[in-house]
Design a protein around this motif. Structure first.
Motif, PDB file in Angstrom:
ATOM      1  N   LYS A  83     -29.839   0.036  21.047  1.00 14.81           N
ATOM      2  CA  LYS A  83     -29.464   0.469  19.699  1.00 14.81           C
ATOM      3  C   LYS A  83     -28.216  -0.263  19.253  1.00 14.81           C
ATOM      4  CE  LYS A  83     -29.868   4.872  18.953  1.00 14.81           C
ATOM      5  NZ  LYS A  83     -29.565   6.309  18.935  1.00 14.81           N
ATOM      6  N   ALA A 105     -23.099   9.611  27.235  1.00 19.15           N
ATOM      7  CA  ALA A 105     -23.083   8.751  26.048  1.00 19.15           C
ATOM      8  C   ALA A 105     -24.159   7.675  26.068  1.00 19.15           C
ATOM      9  CB  ALA A 105     -21.701   8.093  25.914  1.00 19.15           C
ATOM     10  N   ASP A 145     -14.097  11.550  25.377  1.00 16.73           N
ATOM     11  CA  ASP A 145     -15.290  11.161  24.625  1.00 16.73           C
ATOM     12  C   ASP A 145     -15.264   9.678  24.258  1.00 16.73           C
ATOM     13  OD1 ASP A 145     -17.764  11.849  23.210  1.00 16.73           O
ATOM     14  OD2 ASP A 145     -16.622  11.454  21.391  1.00 16.73           O
ATOM     15  N   HIS A 204     -17.795   6.591  25.778  1.00 14.46           N
ATOM     16  CA  HIS A 204     -18.605   5.720  24.919  1.00 14.46           C
ATOM     17  C   HIS A 204     -18.266   4.245  25.136  1.00 14.46           C
ATOM     18  CE1 HIS A 204     -21.171   8.141  22.258  1.00 14.46           C
ATOM     19  NE2 HIS A 204     -20.310   9.108  22.524  1.00 14.46           N
ATOM     20  N   GLN A 253     -27.402   7.574  26.132  1.00 10.72           N
ATOM     21  CA  GLN A 253     -28.563   7.702  25.245  1.00 10.72           C
ATOM     22  C   GLN A 253     -28.274   7.157  23.851  1.00 10.72           C
ATOM     23  OE1 GLN A 253     -32.041   9.426  25.863  1.00 10.72           O
ATOM     24  NE2 GLN A 253     -31.992   7.724  24.421  1.00 10.72           N
ATOM     25  N   ASP A 254     -27.029   7.233  23.425  1.00  9.79           N
ATOM     26  CA  ASP A 254     -26.660   6.760  22.085  1.00  9.79           C
ATOM     27  C   ASP A 254     -26.874   5.259  21.909  1.00  9.79           C
ATOM     28  OD1 ASP A 254     -25.964   9.306  21.424  1.00  9.79           O
ATOM     29  OD2 ASP A 254     -23.803   8.993  21.558  1.00  9.79           O
ATOM     30  N   TYR A 255     -27.085   4.538  22.998  1.00 14.80           N
ATOM     31  CA  TYR A 255     -27.215   3.089  22.914  1.00 14.80           C
ATOM     32  C   TYR A 255     -28.637   2.606  23.201  1.00 14.80           C
ATOM     33  CZ  TYR A 255     -22.271   3.666  22.632  1.00 14.80           C
ATOM     34  OH  TYR A 255     -21.031   4.080  22.222  1.00 14.80           O
ATOM     35  N   THR A 257     -32.862   3.344  21.921  1.00 18.76           N
ATOM     36  CA  THR A 257     -33.807   3.992  21.025  1.00 18.76           C
ATOM     37  C   THR A 257     -35.031   4.438  21.821  1.00 18.76           C
ATOM     38  OG1 THR A 257     -34.909   1.898  20.516  1.00 18.76           O
ATOM     39  CG2 THR A 257     -33.066   2.549  19.100  1.00 18.76           C
ATOM     40  N   GLN A 308     -21.316   1.922  26.425  1.00 17.36           N
ATOM     41  CA  GLN A 308     -21.720   0.781  25.603  1.00 17.36           C
ATOM     42  C   GLN A 308     -21.777  -0.496  26.434  1.00 17.36           C
ATOM     43  OE1 GLN A 308     -19.238   0.221  22.171  1.00 17.36           O
ATOM     44  NE2 GLN A 308     -19.927  -1.860  21.814  1.00 17.36           N
TER      45      GLN A 308
END
Length: 272
Positions: free
Chosen positions: A272, A53, A246, A250, A55-57, A59, A254
């Motif tokens: 992000k 997870a 999941d 996250h 990479q979702d945070y 850019t 985060q």
């Protein structure tokens, strides 16, 4: 001929302009165990590692490359040649998150290290070899297990939890206090970081605060804790206080992203 030279000059100008304006990709490598690992999604299981997870945070130009693997310790990850593959890809300026402990505690000869000696020696080895390649090491201690029982089973096998159902899980009476299961393994990475002047993230405290903020019942939502029929991939359910689903992955990712940006301010502009 003049027109041709003009076109070539324009091309070179645009090429140089693009080269200077595009930021170089920076990779954050992750090495560790099942709590961070990439999972097989083909079964439909909701199990996730926090590394999936992260990479979702961030850019671009930050790229997360997760090499954490289920069941590995600092010793077995190295001896299996997994670290060598990371070193092959590591470029100057890249980061390496080093997080072990869950399986170093286990008694098996191929994985076990001693928290006061060989575990720290292995962490130091990862730090040295990262720096030799021009990389930037980041030590993290192990995330907490959701353990509200009064007795800690030091020989508990985290990987075996995937083979248990909700019904088969040990019947335990839980208290209201989250009990540590890692002992000195959660302290050792900080000592290595202080000795070697390494970036350090207290993932144990971060996840302790997260688990306790949700409470004894609410913290189950972070983990692979499902009653029979609650999830299609787990018809018999599961009680797993170690691995994340999941949503849990996250929540952890985060908070670790925030901690990384606080520890390494240059990363903040890519948060992000």
């Amino acid at each position: 001929m003049k027109g041709f030279k003009f076109q070539v000059s324009c091309f070179m100008f645009l090429f140089l302009l693009t080269s200077f304006t595009q930021e170089k990709k920076t990779t954050i490598f992750i090495i560790g165990d099942s709590t961070a690992a990439q999972k097989d999604l083909s079964t439909g299981s909701p199990e996730r590692g926090w590394g999936m997870a992260l990479q979702d945070y961030f850019t671009s130009p930050i790229v997360v490359d997760n090499h954490a693997v289920n069941g590995r310790s600092s010793l077995s990850f190295y001896n299996e040649g997994r670290w060598a593959k990371v070193l092959e890809k590591l470029q100057p300026g890249d980061y390496v998150i080093i997080q072990f402990g869950h399986n170093d505690e286990k008694p098996s000869v191929d994985r076990h290290t001693e928290a006061h000696s060989t575990f720290q020696w292995m962490l130091e080895r990862y730090v040295r070899e990262t720096r030799e390649k021009g990389g930037i090491p980041i030590l993290m201690n192990c995330v907490v297990r959701r353990n509200y029982t009064l007795k800690v089973d030091g020989k508990a096998e985290d990987e075996a939890l995937r083979n248990t159902t909700f019904k088969d899980a040990p019947k335990t009476i839980e208290g209201d206090t989250l009990v540590d299961t890692h002992g000195f393994y959660r302290i050792a990475p900080r000592l290595v970081a202080e000795r070697m002047h390494v970036h350090y993230i207290d993932a144990n405290k971060i996840t302790y605060d997260l688990e306790t903020s949700l409470g004894k019942e609410g913290s189950k939502k972070l983990h692979m804790w499902y009653k029979p029929g609650e999830h299609p991939a787990l018809p018999k359910g599961r009680q797993d206080n170690t691995h994340y689903n999941d949503w849990g992955a996250h929540q952890v990712a985060q908070r670790l992203a925030d901690a990384l940006c606080q520890e390494i301010p240059v990363l903040q502009k890519y948060r992000k």
